[in-house]
Design an enzyme around this catalytic site. Structure first.
Site, short mmCIF file in Angstrom:
data_model
loop_
_atom_site.label_atom_id
_atom_site.label_comp_id
_atom_site.label_asym_id
_atom_site.label_seq_id
_atom_site.Cartn_x
_atom_site.Cartn_y
_atom_site.Cartn_z
N LYS A 172 27.50 44.09 37.08
CA LYS A 172 28.11 44.48 38.00
C LYS A 172 28.84 45.78 37.55
O LYS A 172 29.23 46.10 37.16
CB LYS A 172 29.77 43.59 38.28
CG LYS A 172 29.95 43.57 39.50
CD LYS A 172 30.69 44.64 40.67
CE LYS A 172 31.55 45.21 40.21
NZ LYS A 172 31.73 46.87 40.59
N GLY A 225 37.48 49.22 31.88
CA GLY A 225 37.82 49.63 32.86
C GLY A 225 39.50 49.16 32.77
O GLY A 225 39.73 49.43 31.26
N VAL A 229 42.73 45.46 35.98
CA VAL A 229 42.26 44.40 36.15
C VAL A 229 41.49 44.41 34.58
O VAL A 229 41.01 42.49 34.92
CB VAL A 229 40.40 45.05 36.76
CG1 VAL A 229 39.66 44.71 36.98
CG2 VAL A 229 41.00 46.36 38.00
N GLY A 230 41.38 44.19 33.89
CA GLY A 230 41.85 43.65 33.06
C GLY A 230 42.30 42.52 32.40
O GLY A 230 42.00 41.40 32.05
N GLU A 247 37.86 46.44 26.95
CA GLU A 247 38.01 48.24 26.57
C GLU A 247 38.76 48.80 28.24
O GLU A 247 38.33 48.85 28.70
CB GLU A 247 36.54 49.04 26.31
CG GLU A 247 36.08 47.80 24.60
CD GLU A 247 36.92 48.40 23.85
OE1 GLU A 247 38.22 49.25 23.82
OE2 GLU A 247 37.00 46.86 22.84
N CYS A 281 37.16 57.83 27.52
CA CYS A 281 38.38 57.13 27.22
C CYS A 281 39.09 57.02 26.56
O CYS A 281 40.75 56.60 25.92
CB CYS A 281 38.33 56.19 27.46
SG CYS A 281 36.60 55.36 27.35
N GLU A 382 48.16 57.21 31.45
CA GLU A 382 47.03 58.07 31.04
C GLU A 382 46.50 58.29 33.12
O GLU A 382 46.82 57.69 33.78
CB GLU A 382 46.02 56.48 31.18
CG GLU A 382 44.62 56.87 31.80
CD GLU A 382 43.68 55.65 31.56
OE1 GLU A 382 43.98 54.89 31.62
OE2 GLU A 382 42.51 55.85 30.18
P1 NAP Z 1 38.10 50.08 37.28
O1 NAP Z 1 38.85 50.52 38.84
O2 NAP Z 1 38.70 48.61 36.41
O3 NAP Z 1 36.62 49.11 37.10
C1 NAP Z 1 35.82 49.08 36.59
C2 NAP Z 1 35.10 47.87 36.75
O4 NAP Z 1 35.67 46.41 37.15
C3 NAP Z 1 34.63 48.56 38.33
O5 NAP Z 1 32.98 47.33 37.83
C4 NAP Z 1 34.90 47.41 39.10
O6 NAP Z 1 33.90 47.70 40.45
C5 NAP Z 1 35.17 46.35 38.78
N1 NAP Z 1 36.59 45.51 39.45
C6 NAP Z 1 37.36 46.25 40.06
N2 NAP Z 1 37.91 45.12 40.78
C7 NAP Z 1 37.71 44.17 39.55
C8 NAP Z 1 38.13 42.56 40.30
N3 NAP Z 1 39.50 42.39 40.48
N4 NAP Z 1 37.77 42.06 38.71
C9 NAP Z 1 36.38 41.96 38.40
N5 NAP Z 1 36.24 43.42 38.39
C10 NAP Z 1 37.40 44.08 38.90
O7 NAP Z 1 38.14 51.38 35.96
P2 NAP Z 1 37.54 52.56 36.46
O8 NAP Z 1 38.38 53.08 37.73
O9 NAP Z 1 36.32 52.02 36.78
O10 NAP Z 1 37.88 52.96 34.94
C11 NAP Z 1 38.71 54.00 34.91
C12 NAP Z 1 39.53 53.69 33.64
O11 NAP Z 1 38.56 52.21 32.58
C13 NAP Z 1 40.68 54.03 33.49
O12 NAP Z 1 41.64 53.48 32.65
C14 NAP Z 1 39.79 54.36 31.19
O13 NAP Z 1 40.79 54.71 30.30
C15 NAP Z 1 39.00 52.54 30.62
N6 NAP Z 1 37.84 52.94 30.04
C16 NAP Z 1 38.25 52.36 29.19
C17 NAP Z 1 37.23 52.21 28.37
C18 NAP Z 1 37.00 51.65 27.38
O14 NAP Z 1 35.70 51.45 26.21
N7 NAP Z 1 38.23 51.31 26.32
C19 NAP Z 1 35.47 53.08 28.73
C20 NAP Z 1 35.59 54.15 29.75
C21 NAP Z 1 36.74 53.34 30.77
P3 NAP Z 1 34.65 48.76 41.23
O15 NAP Z 1 33.76 49.90 40.61
O16 NAP Z 1 33.23 47.92 42.70
O17 NAP Z 1 35.66 48.98 42.07
#
Ligand code: NAP
Length: 480
Positions: A172, A225, A229-230, A247, A281, A382
């Site tokens: 996904k 992400g 959500v995590g 992550e 990230c 963040e």
């Molecule tokens: P996000 O909103 O958590 O989205 C990540 C993924 O999860 C997307 O595919 C999103 O789908 C999906 N998602 C959203 N709600 C969900 C749910 N209830 N159940 C399952 N999946 C769901 O995060 P983001 O805004 O895309 O990314 C930014 C964050 O990612 C930042 O906090 C960043 O630090 C972190 N990040 C961490 C790393 C690492 O390796 N530590 C790397 C990159 C990014 P949709 O797009 O359809 O909402």
């Protein structure tokens, strides 16, 4: 009419209602229409993966590896196209996008090679004529959920190890940048990976997440992400005792000591904080500067930051593209306003860019706040945008204390020429990824990747460590 990109379930391209993927540098441009999957699609995808599981697991590792090499070749053939598409959907500059495509290709080659190694364990027994060993076996159907900021590298670094270990998957992608992940799935199809092994369902995570984590065949979930959500996924997955890897966010420090190589410390800090619009990230969001060089260093990073060119990442000479979407732009602007209230006017930047072509995109000025202290929001939360908090430290010990005084532990950097301090930093810094005299962001795929504290949960990604999440040991004792 923009092209439509379908879901991929059981080897078939599945159409349906769509959502738009717009270019954040020019919102007039629709990069593509992507099919909006449903909970039923997720269930069908998980069932297809379950049906394909045994056949894929029984294929010899080197044969699976050859298919991964083919995926790499196909992606390589489309290298320029994939780079340009990523810039158009995510906003990062073309050189950054191409670098990421190269990384994804290398990841498929790296894990393709693991198919011929599949390292197990063979050790001598204490008993006479007993042969004992442990071999790796797949976990089963795996759910992969990826973010928008590395739209091809992160799907690659989850998919390639999952597949080489013999798992089937439901992927996904993030809704803000689904095309890059689609291209990997298309390459898997073209390479001849058997039907049902790779399944791809696009659409809102909020709507599909529950279906994915609760689909009966799913045995493991790998997520990158946000923390919110995590944490929710972790709670859901625990109810079913799924294997899970998370992550998430960071608040990464760069410590700058008085004995650093000054010019490279300036360059490393600005690079890590601002490039990719601060949307890595591993980006630096706090720079902790030793008192003795604080004023000189701050003046230098402000001067360097003011020279950065913000614009459409497709154009030559642009350093920084737009925020990925309106929500991310608003998040940066909201934190800038919080910064203004808590520590006064920024030293540079602080505004949305407007006028001319800027009006069509989500551009924000690279922004630096000075004299940020530990209790301020900008020192704790963040932003995920080009907003840097500068903090003053009395000395190295004070800098280490400040650096560790956060709930996150993803990446951290130190800029110093003192070897003892380098080792103090390596042993005492609470983060999973450390850099010395380099930007805090910018990792390779051959070593474990991931954080500690609230940033991560579960086994590491990438490098040999990735195999530990996507496989299990089966231990055998054999009397001959
Ligand atoms: P996000 O909103 O958590 O989205 C990540 C993924 O999860 C997307 O595919 C999103 O789908 C999906 N998602 C959203 N709600 C969900 C749910 N209830 N159940 C399952 N999946 C769901 O995060 P983001 O805004 O895309 O990314 C930014 C964050 O990612 C930042 O906090 C960043 O630090 C972190 N990040 C961490 C790393 C690492 O390796 N530590 C790397 C990159 C990014 P949709 O797009 O359809 O909402």
């Amino acid at each position: 009419m923009p092209e439509t990109f379908c879901n991929y379930i059981n080897g078939e391209w599945v159409s349906g209602d769509t959502f738009e993927n717009r270019n954040p540098a020019n919102t007039d441009e629709v990069v593509g229409l992507h099919v909006k999957g449903s909970a039923a699609d997720v269930t069908a995808a998980a069932d297809a993966a379950a049906a394909a599981q045994a056949g894929w697991a029984n294929m010899a590792g080197p044969a699976r590896g050859n298919l991964l090499f083919k995926v790499a070749e196909i992606l390589d053939r489309k290298f320029d196209q994939l780079g340009a598409e990523m810039t158009r959907e995510e906003g990062k500059t073309l050189p950054e996008a191409k670098g990421e495509v190269r990384r994804a290709i290398n990841i498929f080659r790296y894990f393709g090679g693991e198919g011929s190694r599949m390292p197990g364990m063979l050790v001598p027994s204490e008993r006479d004529r007993v042969h004992m060993f442990a071999l790796r076996k797949p976990i089963g159907v795996t759910g992969l959920i990826t973010p928008w900021n590395f739209p091809i590298a992160i799907p690659a670094w989850k998919l390639a190890p999952a597949l080489i270990c013999g798992n089937t998957v439901v992927l996904k992608p993030a809704s803000a940048s689904p095309l890059s992940a689609y291209r990997i799935v298309e390459a898997c199809h073209e390479a001849g990976i058997p039907k049902g092994v790779v399944n791809f369902v696009q659409g809102s995570g909020g709507e599909l997440g529950s279906a994915l984590v609760n689909a009966k065949p799913i045995k493991a979930v790998s997520f990158t992400g946000s923390c919110d959500v995590g944490n929710w996924l972790h709670a859901e997955a625990s109810k079913r005792r799924l294997r899970i890897q998370l992550e998430m966010g960071g608040k990464n420090p760069t410590i700058v000591l008085a004995d650093c190589d000054f010019n490279s410390a300036v360059e490393n800090t600005v690079n890590a904080a601002m490039f990719s619009t601060g949307q890595k990230c591993t980006a630096t969001s706090r720079v902790i500067v030793e008192d003795a060089i604080y004023d000189k260093f701050v003046a230098a990073i402000v001067e360097r930051t003011k020279k950065l060119k913000v614009g459409n990442g497709m154009e030559a000479g642009i350093d920084i593209g737009p925020a990925v979407d309106k929500g991310q732009l608003e998040t940066s602007l909201r934190y800038i306003e919080i910064g203004r209230k808590e520590c006064g006017e920024p030293l540079c930047g602080g505004n949305r860019l407007t006028g001319g072509a800027y009006d069509k995109g989500y551009f924000v000025e690279p922004t630096i706040f000075g004299e940020v202290t530990e209790s301020m929001t900008l020192a704790q939360e963040e932003v995920f945008g080009p907003v840097l908090a500068v903090m003053r430290a009395k000395d190295f010990e004070d800098a280490m204390r400040i650096a560790n005084n956060i709930p996150f532990g993803l990446s951290a950097s130190v800029q110093t020429t003192n070897i003892s301090r380098v080792f103090e930093f390596i042993y005492r810094m609470e983060a999973g990824l450390l850099t010395v005299n380099l930007p805090s962001a910018g990792v390779e795929y051959q070593l474990p990747f991931g954080g500690t504290k609230d940033s991560s949960f579960g086994p590491k990604e990438q490098g040999p460590a990735a195999m530990d999440f996507y496989s299990d040991y089966k231990t055998v004792y054999l009397k001959y």
